[in-house]
Design a protein around this motif. Structure first.
Motif, mmCIF file in Angstrom:
data_model
loop_
_atom_site.group_PDB
_atom_site.id
_atom_site.type_symbol
_atom_site.label_atom_id
_atom_site.label_comp_id
_atom_site.label_asym_id
_atom_site.label_seq_id
_atom_site.Cartn_x
_atom_site.Cartn_y
_atom_site.Cartn_z
ATOM 1 N N ALA A 113 1.017 -0.931 0.137
ATOM 2 C CA ALA A 113 -0.279 -0.616 0.071
ATOM 3 C C ALA A 113 0.986 1.458 -0.605
ATOM 4 C CB ALA A 113 -0.446 0.465 1.159
ATOM 5 N N GLY A 114 0.410 2.061 -0.427
ATOM 6 C CA GLY A 114 1.167 3.460 -0.716
ATOM 7 C C GLY A 114 2.372 3.311 -2.131
ATOM 8 N N MET A 115 1.916 2.097 -2.647
ATOM 9 C CA MET A 115 3.332 2.788 -4.140
ATOM 10 C C MET A 115 2.895 3.309 -5.006
ATOM 11 S SD MET A 115 4.853 -1.770 -4.515
ATOM 12 C CE MET A 115 5.652 -1.749 -5.011
ATOM 13 N N SER A 116 3.687 3.688 -5.514
ATOM 14 C CA SER A 116 3.336 4.079 -6.856
ATOM 15 C C SER A 116 2.932 3.638 -7.745
ATOM 16 C CB SER A 116 4.411 5.708 -7.590
ATOM 17 O OG SER A 116 5.484 5.129 -8.359
ATOM 18 N N LYS A 117 1.755 4.194 -9.018
ATOM 19 C CA LYS A 117 1.584 3.750 -10.094
ATOM 20 C C LYS A 117 2.864 3.437 -11.066
ATOM 21 C CE LYS A 117 -2.330 3.183 -13.728
ATOM 22 N NZ LYS A 117 -3.486 4.645 -13.702
ATOM 23 N N ALA A 118 4.068 3.965 -10.687
ATOM 24 C CA ALA A 118 4.877 3.769 -11.774
ATOM 25 C C ALA A 118 5.439 2.523 -10.950
ATOM 26 C CB ALA A 118 6.037 5.197 -11.852
ATOM 27 N N GLU A 119 5.860 2.362 -10.561
ATOM 28 C CA GLU A 119 6.430 1.995 -9.400
ATOM 29 C C GLU A 119 5.481 0.209 -9.453
ATOM 30 O OE1 GLU A 119 8.461 3.524 -5.327
ATOM 31 O OE2 GLU A 119 6.350 3.612 -5.641
ATOM 32 N N GLY A 126 -9.544 10.791 -9.691
ATOM 33 C CA GLY A 126 -8.902 10.431 -8.184
ATOM 34 C C GLY A 126 -8.238 8.640 -8.258
ATOM 35 N N MET A 127 -10.068 8.497 -8.394
ATOM 36 C CA MET A 127 -9.948 6.507 -8.327
ATOM 37 C C MET A 127 -9.714 5.941 -9.358
ATOM 38 S SD MET A 127 -10.163 6.678 -4.874
ATOM 39 C CE MET A 127 -10.630 4.278 -4.922
ATOM 40 N N SER A 128 -8.629 4.722 -9.557
ATOM 41 C CA SER A 128 -8.843 4.185 -10.632
ATOM 42 C C SER A 128 -8.055 2.844 -9.890
ATOM 43 C CB SER A 128 -7.416 4.654 -11.127
ATOM 44 O OG SER A 128 -6.001 4.398 -10.966
ATOM 45 N N SER A 129 -8.339 1.259 -10.739
ATOM 46 C CA SER A 129 -8.293 0.370 -10.817
ATOM 47 C C SER A 129 -7.790 -0.490 -12.179
ATOM 48 C CB SER A 129 -9.568 -0.580 -10.481
ATOM 49 O OG SER A 129 -9.016 -1.858 -10.572
ATOM 50 N N SER A 160 -5.394 -16.521 -13.794
ATOM 51 C CA SER A 160 -4.309 -15.730 -13.045
ATOM 52 C C SER A 160 -3.903 -14.174 -13.232
ATOM 53 C CB SER A 160 -3.082 -16.590 -13.535
ATOM 54 O OG SER A 160 -2.180 -16.251 -12.584
ATOM 55 N N PHE A 161 -4.479 -13.334 -12.251
ATOM 56 C CA PHE A 161 -3.803 -11.891 -12.225
ATOM 57 C C PHE A 161 -3.869 -10.959 -10.719
ATOM 58 C CE2 PHE A 161 -9.273 -13.037 -11.309
ATOM 59 C CZ PHE A 161 -9.366 -12.083 -9.827
ATOM 60 N N ILE A 162 -3.641 -10.571 -10.701
ATOM 61 C CA ILE A 162 -3.220 -9.418 -9.999
ATOM 62 C C ILE A 162 -4.496 -7.943 -10.226
ATOM 63 C CG2 ILE A 162 -1.453 -7.798 -9.352
ATOM 64 C CD1 ILE A 162 0.508 -9.453 -9.444
ATOM 65 N N SER A 163 -4.555 -7.358 -9.200
ATOM 66 C CA SER A 163 -6.069 -6.476 -9.135
ATOM 67 C C SER A 163 -5.328 -5.332 -8.429
ATOM 68 C CB SER A 163 -7.295 -6.038 -9.312
ATOM 69 O OG SER A 163 -7.760 -5.668 -9.372
ATOM 70 N N VAL A 164 -5.021 -4.203 -9.065
ATOM 71 C CA VAL A 164 -4.351 -2.840 -7.301
ATOM 72 C C VAL A 164 -5.230 -1.624 -8.001
ATOM 73 C CG1 VAL A 164 -2.884 -1.228 -7.382
ATOM 74 C CG2 VAL A 164 -2.211 -3.929 -8.058
ATOM 75 N N GLN A 165 -6.277 -1.300 -6.636
ATOM 76 C CA GLN A 165 -6.999 -0.366 -6.888
ATOM 77 C C GLN A 165 -6.125 0.964 -6.967
ATOM 78 O OE1 GLN A 165 -8.014 -3.166 -5.701
ATOM 79 N NE2 GLN A 165 -8.677 -3.743 -7.257
ATOM 80 N N TYR A 166 -6.377 1.822 -7.208
ATOM 81 C CA TYR A 166 -5.097 3.144 -5.994
ATOM 82 C C TYR A 166 -6.078 4.713 -5.836
ATOM 83 C CZ TYR A 166 -1.468 0.985 -9.641
ATOM 84 O OH TYR A 166 -0.703 -0.050 -10.284
ATOM 85 N N ALA A 167 -5.801 5.359 -5.395
ATOM 86 C CA ALA A 167 -6.287 6.480 -4.834
ATOM 87 C C ALA A 167 -5.139 8.108 -5.004
ATOM 88 C CB ALA A 167 -6.777 6.354 -3.536
ATOM 89 N N ALA A 168 -5.216 8.623 -6.044
ATOM 90 C CA ALA A 168 -4.699 9.240 -6.384
ATOM 91 C C ALA A 168 -2.961 8.511 -6.863
ATOM 92 C CB ALA A 168 -4.585 10.613 -5.529
ATOM 93 N N ASP A 169 -3.244 7.942 -8.011
ATOM 94 C CA ASP A 169 -2.143 6.596 -8.393
ATOM 95 C C ASP A 169 -0.951 6.467 -6.946
ATOM 96 O OD1 ASP A 169 -2.831 7.592 -10.873
ATOM 97 O OD2 ASP A 169 -1.281 9.477 -11.429
ATOM 98 N N LYS A 170 -1.244 5.724 -6.566
ATOM 99 C CA LYS A 170 -0.744 5.104 -5.030
ATOM 100 C C LYS A 170 -2.227 4.304 -5.212
ATOM 101 C CE LYS A 170 2.890 8.520 -4.100
ATOM 102 N NZ LYS A 170 3.774 8.027 -3.814
#
Length: 84
Positions: free
Chosen positions: A31-37, A53-56, A64-74
């Protein structure tokens, strides 16, 4: 089996073995990693969607998958399924 079929089969096996969508990389997400990381770790997402400001983003397929939810690209939260 022809040489061409064997080469194609070998290539598929190598690409599957080299997938960044695996348990080892999933365990590196925090949690807290940037989208770029995240993209540096597991590559370009298969699909992304978001607004306000929210994305998934999702990497992989329905098995087989990984799903990441972001708030302000974190990274806010993440999940995975079928990882090896």
């Amino acid at each position: 089996m022809s040489l061409r079929s064997l080469a194609l089969l070998s290539l598929c096996a190598v690409l599957t073995a080299c997938s960044k969508i695996n348990q080892e990389n999933y365990s590196k997400l925090k949690a807290g990693m940037s989208k770029a990381e995240v993209e540096q770790l597991i590559g370009t997402p298969t699909e992304c969607a978001g607004a306000f400001g929210m994305s998934s983003c999702t990497w992989g397929d329905e098995k087989s998958f990984i799903s990441v939810q972001y708030a302000a690209d974190k990274v806010l939260m993440y999940s995975g399924q079928g990882l090896k």
